[in-house]
Scaffold this active site. Structure first.
Site, PDB file in Angstrom:
ATOM      1  N   HIS A 210      -0.863   0.900  -9.596  1.00  0.00           N
ATOM      2  CA  HIS A 210      -1.469  -0.083  -8.691  1.00  0.00           C
ATOM      3  C   HIS A 210      -2.044  -1.252  -9.491  1.00  0.00           C
ATOM      4  O   HIS A 210      -3.239  -1.561  -9.405  1.00  0.00           O
ATOM      5  CB  HIS A 210      -2.553   0.584  -7.837  1.00  0.00           C
ATOM      6  CG  HIS A 210      -2.945  -0.235  -6.644  1.00  0.00           C
ATOM      7  ND1 HIS A 210      -3.460   0.326  -5.497  1.00  0.00           N
ATOM      8  CD2 HIS A 210      -2.915  -1.564  -6.421  1.00  0.00           C
ATOM      9  CE1 HIS A 210      -3.738  -0.633  -4.622  1.00  0.00           C
ATOM     10  NE2 HIS A 210      -3.423  -1.792  -5.167  1.00  0.00           N
TER      11      HIS A 210
ATOM     12  N   GLU B   9      -3.772   7.878  -4.115  1.00  0.00           N
ATOM     13  CA  GLU B   9      -4.232   7.397  -5.422  1.00  0.00           C
ATOM     14  C   GLU B   9      -5.661   7.918  -5.685  1.00  0.00           C
ATOM     15  O   GLU B   9      -6.452   7.995  -4.753  1.00  0.00           O
ATOM     16  CB  GLU B   9      -4.255   5.863  -5.434  1.00  0.00           C
ATOM     17  CG  GLU B   9      -2.871   5.245  -5.411  1.00  0.00           C
ATOM     18  CD  GLU B   9      -2.924   3.721  -5.377  1.00  0.00           C
ATOM     19  OE1 GLU B   9      -4.019   3.154  -5.545  1.00  0.00           O
ATOM     20  OE2 GLU B   9      -1.868   3.110  -5.168  1.00  0.00           O
TER      21      GLU B   9
ATOM     22  N   ARG C 253       0.860  -1.184   0.000  1.00  0.00           N
ATOM     23  CA  ARG C 253       0.000   0.000   0.000  1.00  0.00           C
ATOM     24  C   ARG C 253       0.897   1.235   0.000  1.00  0.00           C
ATOM     25  O   ARG C 253       1.918   1.287   0.705  1.00  0.00           O
ATOM     26  CB  ARG C 253      -0.920   0.011   1.232  1.00  0.00           C
ATOM     27  CG  ARG C 253      -2.141  -0.908   1.099  1.00  0.00           C
ATOM     28  CD  ARG C 253      -3.104  -0.423   0.036  1.00  0.00           C
ATOM     29  NE  ARG C 253      -4.303  -1.260  -0.105  1.00  0.00           N
ATOM     30  CZ  ARG C 253      -4.434  -2.224  -1.010  1.00  0.00           C
ATOM     31  NH1 ARG C 253      -3.399  -2.505  -1.811  1.00  0.00           N
ATOM     32  NH2 ARG C 253      -5.543  -2.937  -1.099  1.00  0.00           N
TER      33      ARG C 253
HETATM   34  N1  LIG Z   1      -0.152  -3.735  -5.660  1.00  0.00           N
HETATM   35  C1  LIG Z   1      -1.129  -4.631  -5.783  1.00  0.00           C
HETATM   36  O1  LIG Z   1      -1.745  -4.781  -6.856  1.00  0.00           O
HETATM   37  C2  LIG Z   1      -1.469  -5.519  -4.610  1.00  0.00           C
HETATM   38  C3  LIG Z   1      -1.973  -6.810  -4.841  1.00  0.00           C
HETATM   39  C4  LIG Z   1      -2.254  -7.622  -3.736  1.00  0.00           C
HETATM   40  C5  LIG Z   1      -2.044  -7.140  -2.456  1.00  0.00           C
HETATM   41  N2  LIG Z   1      -1.604  -5.866  -2.279  1.00  0.00           N
HETATM   42  C6  LIG Z   1      -1.372  -5.347  -0.943  1.00  0.00           C
HETATM   43  O2  LIG Z   1      -0.345  -6.144  -0.353  1.00  0.00           O
HETATM   44  C7  LIG Z   1      -0.728  -6.438   0.985  1.00  0.00           C
HETATM   45  C8  LIG Z   1      -0.185  -7.783   1.353  1.00  0.00           C
HETATM   46  O3  LIG Z   1      -0.897  -8.784   0.640  1.00  0.00           O
HETATM   47  P1  LIG Z   1      -0.940 -10.255   1.258  1.00  0.00           P
HETATM   48  O4  LIG Z   1      -1.894 -11.049   0.431  1.00  0.00           O
HETATM   49  O5  LIG Z   1       0.448 -10.772   1.408  1.00  0.00           O
HETATM   50  O6  LIG Z   1      -1.575  -9.979   2.688  1.00  0.00           O
HETATM   51  P2  LIG Z   1      -1.443 -10.896   3.977  1.00  0.00           P
HETATM   52  O7  LIG Z   1      -2.373 -10.326   4.966  1.00  0.00           O
HETATM   53  O8  LIG Z   1      -1.534 -12.323   3.577  1.00  0.00           O
HETATM   54  O9  LIG Z   1       0.079 -10.662   4.462  1.00  0.00           O
HETATM   55  C9  LIG Z   1       0.496  -9.443   5.022  1.00  0.00           C
HETATM   56  C10 LIG Z   1       1.699  -9.768   5.895  1.00  0.00           C
HETATM   57  O10 LIG Z   1       2.231  -8.546   6.407  1.00  0.00           O
HETATM   58  C11 LIG Z   1       2.637  -8.798   7.744  1.00  0.00           C
HETATM   59  N3  LIG Z   1       2.778  -7.543   8.478  1.00  0.00           N
HETATM   60  C12 LIG Z   1       1.823  -6.845   9.123  1.00  0.00           C
HETATM   61  N4  LIG Z   1       2.378  -5.763   9.719  1.00  0.00           N
HETATM   62  C13 LIG Z   1       3.692  -5.762   9.400  1.00  0.00           C
HETATM   63  C14 LIG Z   1       4.796  -4.907   9.705  1.00  0.00           C
HETATM   64  N5  LIG Z   1       4.644  -3.821  10.456  1.00  0.00           N
HETATM   65  N6  LIG Z   1       6.025  -5.225   9.207  1.00  0.00           N
HETATM   66  C15 LIG Z   1       6.191  -6.326   8.435  1.00  0.00           C
HETATM   67  N7  LIG Z   1       5.186  -7.203   8.120  1.00  0.00           N
HETATM   68  C16 LIG Z   1       3.961  -6.903   8.613  1.00  0.00           C
HETATM   69  C17 LIG Z   1       1.558  -9.707   8.296  1.00  0.00           C
HETATM   70  O11 LIG Z   1       2.023 -10.388   9.446  1.00  0.00           O
HETATM   71  C18 LIG Z   1       1.324 -10.629   7.113  1.00  0.00           C
HETATM   72  O12 LIG Z   1       2.135 -11.778   7.170  1.00  0.00           O
HETATM   73  C19 LIG Z   1      -2.255  -6.412   0.995  1.00  0.00           C
HETATM   74  O13 LIG Z   1      -2.758  -6.025   2.230  1.00  0.00           O
HETATM   75  C20 LIG Z   1      -2.582  -5.385  -0.052  1.00  0.00           C
HETATM   76  O14 LIG Z   1      -2.728  -4.152   0.601  1.00  0.00           O
HETATM   77  C21 LIG Z   1      -1.306  -5.047  -3.312  1.00  0.00           C
HETATM   78  O1  LIG Z   2      -5.644  -5.422  -2.396  1.00  0.00           O
HETATM   79  C1  LIG Z   2      -5.538  -5.889  -3.518  1.00  0.00           C
HETATM   80  O2  LIG Z   2      -6.038  -6.994  -3.895  1.00  0.00           O
HETATM   81  C2  LIG Z   2      -4.769  -5.158  -4.555  1.00  0.00           C
HETATM   82  O3  LIG Z   2      -4.225  -3.972  -4.047  1.00  0.00           O
HETATM   83  C3  LIG Z   2      -5.573  -4.900  -5.807  1.00  0.00           C
HETATM   84  O4  LIG Z   2      -4.687  -4.628  -6.860  1.00  0.00           O
HETATM   85  C4  LIG Z   2      -6.500  -3.750  -5.627  1.00  0.00           C
HETATM   86  O5  LIG Z   2      -7.032  -3.452  -6.904  1.00  0.00           O
HETATM   87  P1  LIG Z   2      -8.302  -2.459  -6.976  1.00  0.00           P
HETATM   88  O6  LIG Z   2      -9.279  -3.020  -6.013  1.00  0.00           O
HETATM   89  O7  LIG Z   2      -7.782  -1.120  -6.542  1.00  0.00           O
HETATM   90  O8  LIG Z   2      -8.763  -2.504  -8.378  1.00  0.00           O
END
Ligand SMILES: NC(=O)c1ccc[n+]([C@@H]2O[C@H](COP(=O)([O-])OP(=O)(O)OC[C@H]3O[C@@H](n4cnc5c(N)ncnc54)[C@H](O)[C@@H]3O)[C@@H](O)[C@H]2O)c1
Ligand SMILES: O=C(O)[C@H](O)[C@H](O)COP(=O)(O)O
Length: 385
Positions: A254, A237, A208
């Protein structure tokens, strides 16, 4: 049943059409008046789901076709007895493909091998743990920072963030946005840590945007342009910091998780959860609805240096530079904020590495191992892989 859904959720009619009337709306502009007669609300991360949006409506179930849930007041939904589901892990592989595409680009630019760099992964959940698995399979050493897991699992092998920043050549951020508490992640990469980044370190942020202090990163790059930065997520964003956008090596809107496979799996998961919530049969199967990839096979007819073969196959599937160039084109045409959102809405099809089958005529162990480790499907000459 009236189902109101973000217009950017794929396969909505295919999965939900049998349950009732579907109304598709732009996610960022959704308001309470549009939801007064809705029973189900299906969103993506751009819709803030809370009392302001839902109080007084008859919505009984909310699904977010995303991994992140920082846009949802989950506690309020629970207090109101409104069902809720997200799509944990749905686009995790897509993010790993994104990071690997970025690492391959950096390796090519530097003339380095992949495993010459240690990768620090901050946040080892669905995304970070899959990233670690794939990178370690490619012989890339990884450092892991995940204090909640370290405490819960007693992990002595995890490191703290400052140690990771000191020792890693690449820093990958995959934490959720957590505003408060012992492990808050807002500005986790703060000004002090950004200033401590070493020249030539690579920062990849795909969790994020609020986990990185935008102003501090912009100041660092304005004064010392000695970092390599790949940013997929941004503060504020879609109205992101244009100066920072121009300063980083790769800027994308994103979309790290925007593979068609990841987005469709997200729809499947919230359909499954909604069906369970209302006691409805979930007869739809994603396999029947997923379109074939237009690039299903690459045949390597001879031996090739594994890194070259990997880069070729990865780029055939997904080239991170495509998205950076596209964003610049959308920005020039529509301006930053509108260009950011339009590109996400009009995002060109992208399939995950696992949908590409690589045929090898030569069962060269190192080449075969690299292809499989990178996440592609393998087919050996004369055998089904
Ligand atoms: N850019 C994108 O398109 C995209 C896609 C998918 C997910 N995401 C983001 O990525 C994040 C992670 O996805 P995920 O599926 O791995 O989530 P998840 O909840 O499975 O894993 C998140 C991990 O972060 C850890 N965490 C929490 N606080 C922390 C800290 N202070 N320092 C280090 N680690 C910490 C948690 O313990 C957990 O293991 C999501 O919450 C989402 O916001 C972005
Ligand atoms: O949280 C997620 O799954 C990802 O950040 C995902 O890319 C979000 O996409 P959006 O919902 O903004 O289309």
């Amino acid at each position: 049943m009236r189902i109101v859904a973000d217009e950017n959720i794929p396969l909505i009619e295919e999965f939900f059409g049998d349950h009732g009337e579907i109304v598709r709306l732009p996610g960022r502009q959704m308001c309470r008046e549009q939801l007064m007669q809705a029973d189900v609300l299906l969103v993506r991360s751009v819709t803030r789901v809370n009392a302001d949006l839902l109080a007084g409506t008859r919505v009984k179930f909310v699904g977010t076709a995303t991994i992140g849930v920082d846009h949802v007041d989950v506690d309020w939904l629970r207090e109101q007895g409104i069902g809720f589901a997200s799509a944990p892990g749905s686009n995790a592989e897509s993010v790993v493909d994104y990071v690997l595409s970025g690492l391959l680009l950096m390796s090519e630019q530097d003339g380095e091998t992949l495993n010459s760099r240690t990768v620090g992964i901050v946040g080892a959940g669905n995304v970070g743990s899959r990233l670690q698995a794939r990178l370690e399979a490619l012989d890339m050493p990884c450092l892991i920072c995940d204090p909640p897991r370290a405490e819960a699992e007693g992990r002595e092998d995890f490191v703290d963030l400052d140690t990771l920043i000191e020792r890693a050549d690449v820093i990958c951020l995959h934490t959720p946005l957590i505003q408060s508490g012992d492990h808050a992640t807002h500005h986790l990469l703060n000004a002090e840590r950004i200033d401590a980044l070493r020249p030539d370190q690579i920062l990849i942020s795909a969790g994020r945007g609020e986990c990185v202090d935008t102003s501090a990163l912009r100041r660092r790059l304005e004064t010392r342009r000695d970092l390599r930065v790949i940013l997929d997520v941004w503060e504020q964003e879609p109205d992101i910091d244009e100066a920072l956008c121009r300063l980083v090596d790769i800027a994308t809107p994103h979309v790290a998780g925007y593979s068609l496979d990841g987005k469709m799996l997200g729809t499947d998961m919230i359909h499954e959860a909604m069906s369970r919530h209302f006691g409805l049969p979930a007869r739809k199967r994603l396999g029947q609805l997923k379109p074939d990839s237009w690039l299903r096979r690459i045949t390597l007819t001879g031996w090739a240096p594994p890194l070259e073969a990997l880069t070729l196959c990865a780029r055939a599937c997904y080239d991170i530079r495509r998205d950076a160039l596209l964003l610049e084109r959308y920005r020039r045409h529509y301006g930053m904020a509108e260009g950011f959102d339009r590109m996400r809405k009009e995002y060109p099809p992208r399939r995950e590495f696992s949908t590409l089958r690589v045929s090898l005529k030569h069962n060269a162990g190192d080449l075969r191992d690299t292809i499989v480790s990178a996440g592609f499907s393998l087919r050996l000459a004369g055998k089904q892989g």
